[in-house]
Motif scaffolding. Structure first.
Motif, PDB file in Angstrom:
ATOM      1  N   HIS A 104     -12.825 -10.016  10.428  1.00  0.00           N
ATOM      2  CA  HIS A 104     -11.662  -9.177  10.174  1.00  0.00           C
ATOM      3  C   HIS A 104     -11.203  -9.220   8.718  1.00  0.00           C
ATOM      4  CE1 HIS A 104     -11.219  -8.639  14.477  1.00  0.00           C
ATOM      5  NE2 HIS A 104     -11.325  -9.933  14.627  1.00  0.00           N
ATOM      6  N   ALA A 105     -12.125  -9.191   7.796  1.00  0.00           N
ATOM      7  CA  ALA A 105     -11.771  -9.281   6.380  1.00  0.00           C
ATOM      8  C   ALA A 105     -10.840  -8.146   5.962  1.00  0.00           C
ATOM      9  CB  ALA A 105     -13.023  -9.295   5.516  1.00  0.00           C
ATOM     10  N   ALA A 106     -11.084  -6.947   6.434  1.00  0.00           N
ATOM     11  CA  ALA A 106     -10.244  -5.806   6.044  1.00  0.00           C
ATOM     12  C   ALA A 106      -8.814  -5.976   6.546  1.00  0.00           C
ATOM     13  CB  ALA A 106     -10.843  -4.503   6.571  1.00  0.00           C
ATOM     14  N   GLU A 114      -7.095  -8.622   4.375  1.00  0.00           N
ATOM     15  CA  GLU A 114      -6.769  -8.055   3.068  1.00  0.00           C
ATOM     16  C   GLU A 114      -5.563  -7.117   3.157  1.00  0.00           C
ATOM     17  OE1 GLU A 114     -10.446  -6.291   1.878  1.00  0.00           O
ATOM     18  OE2 GLU A 114     -11.434  -8.246   1.656  1.00  0.00           O
ATOM     19  N   PHE A 115      -5.489  -6.325   4.224  1.00  0.00           N
ATOM     20  CA  PHE A 115      -4.355  -5.426   4.425  1.00  0.00           C
ATOM     21  C   PHE A 115      -3.067  -6.222   4.591  1.00  0.00           C
ATOM     22  CE2 PHE A 115      -1.596  -2.843   7.201  1.00  0.00           C
ATOM     23  CZ  PHE A 115      -1.457  -1.731   6.392  1.00  0.00           C
ATOM     24  N   ASN A 126       0.369  -6.392   1.997  1.00  0.00           N
ATOM     25  CA  ASN A 126       1.630  -5.906   2.547  1.00  0.00           C
ATOM     26  C   ASN A 126       2.487  -7.047   3.080  1.00  0.00           C
ATOM     27  OD1 ASN A 126       1.234  -2.880   2.343  1.00  0.00           O
ATOM     28  ND2 ASN A 126      -0.663  -3.581   3.275  1.00  0.00           N
ATOM     29  N   TYR A 127       2.373  -8.210   2.468  1.00  0.00           N
ATOM     30  CA  TYR A 127       3.069  -9.433   2.844  1.00  0.00           C
ATOM     31  C   TYR A 127       4.138  -9.716   1.793  1.00  0.00           C
ATOM     32  CZ  TYR A 127       3.341 -14.460   4.044  1.00  0.00           C
ATOM     33  OH  TYR A 127       3.751 -15.713   4.412  1.00  0.00           O
ATOM     34  N   ALA A 128       5.371  -9.946   2.221  1.00  0.00           N
ATOM     35  CA  ALA A 128       6.471 -10.153   1.271  1.00  0.00           C
ATOM     36  C   ALA A 128       7.580 -10.954   1.939  1.00  0.00           C
ATOM     37  CB  ALA A 128       7.002  -8.804   0.800  1.00  0.00           C
ATOM     38  N   ASP A 141       0.835  -1.198   0.000  1.00  0.00           N
ATOM     39  CA  ASP A 141       0.000   0.000   0.000  1.00  0.00           C
ATOM     40  C   ASP A 141       0.873   1.252   0.000  1.00  0.00           C
ATOM     41  OD1 ASP A 141      -2.161  -1.691   0.175  1.00  0.00           O
ATOM     42  OD2 ASP A 141      -2.736  -1.114   2.200  1.00  0.00           O
ATOM     43  N   GLU A 142       0.409   2.270  -0.684  1.00  0.00           N
ATOM     44  CA  GLU A 142       1.147   3.534  -0.759  1.00  0.00           C
ATOM     45  C   GLU A 142       1.373   4.134   0.627  1.00  0.00           C
ATOM     46  OE1 GLU A 142       3.353   6.476  -2.251  1.00  0.00           O
ATOM     47  OE2 GLU A 142       2.599   4.804  -3.422  1.00  0.00           O
ATOM     48  N   ILE A 143       0.389   4.043   1.496  1.00  0.00           N
ATOM     49  CA  ILE A 143       0.535   4.605   2.842  1.00  0.00           C
ATOM     50  C   ILE A 143       1.637   3.889   3.630  1.00  0.00           C
ATOM     51  CG2 ILE A 143      -1.244   3.175   3.929  1.00  0.00           C
ATOM     52  CD1 ILE A 143      -2.071   5.763   5.462  1.00  0.00           C
TER      53      ILE A 143
END
Length: 76
Positions: free
Chosen positions: A43-45, A48-49, A53-55, A2-4
């Motif tokens: 807690h779907a959001a 998804e977050f 942001n997983y790497a 995510d950009e943020i």
């Protein structure tokens, strides 16, 4: 990512990493230690977050970049 998240990493580059807090089981369920499952229907959001942001790093360790903090994931 995510950009943020990317912007926060640039603003605060030296935040210590976290180990032993987050795990991913063989069925793809995220667990916050000691044993709280992130349930999709509640807690779907959050799931998804984490997914966005997983790497992995250059050493092959998987992590979730939670804003400025890198949270390494224990894989079951």
């Amino acid at each position: 990512m995510d950009e943020i998240v990317l912007r926060s990493m640039l603003k605060w580059p030296d935040v210590p990493a976290v180990y032993g807090l987050l795990s991913l089981d063989r069925r793809g369920s995220w667990m916050i230690r000691p044993s709280r499952t992130l349930r999709a229907h509640r807690h779907a959001a959050v799931r998804e977050f984490i997914g966005r942001n997983y790497a992995s790093d250059s050493e092959g360790r998987w992590y979730f970049q939670n804003g400025t903090q890198r949270v390494f994931v224990a894989l079951d």
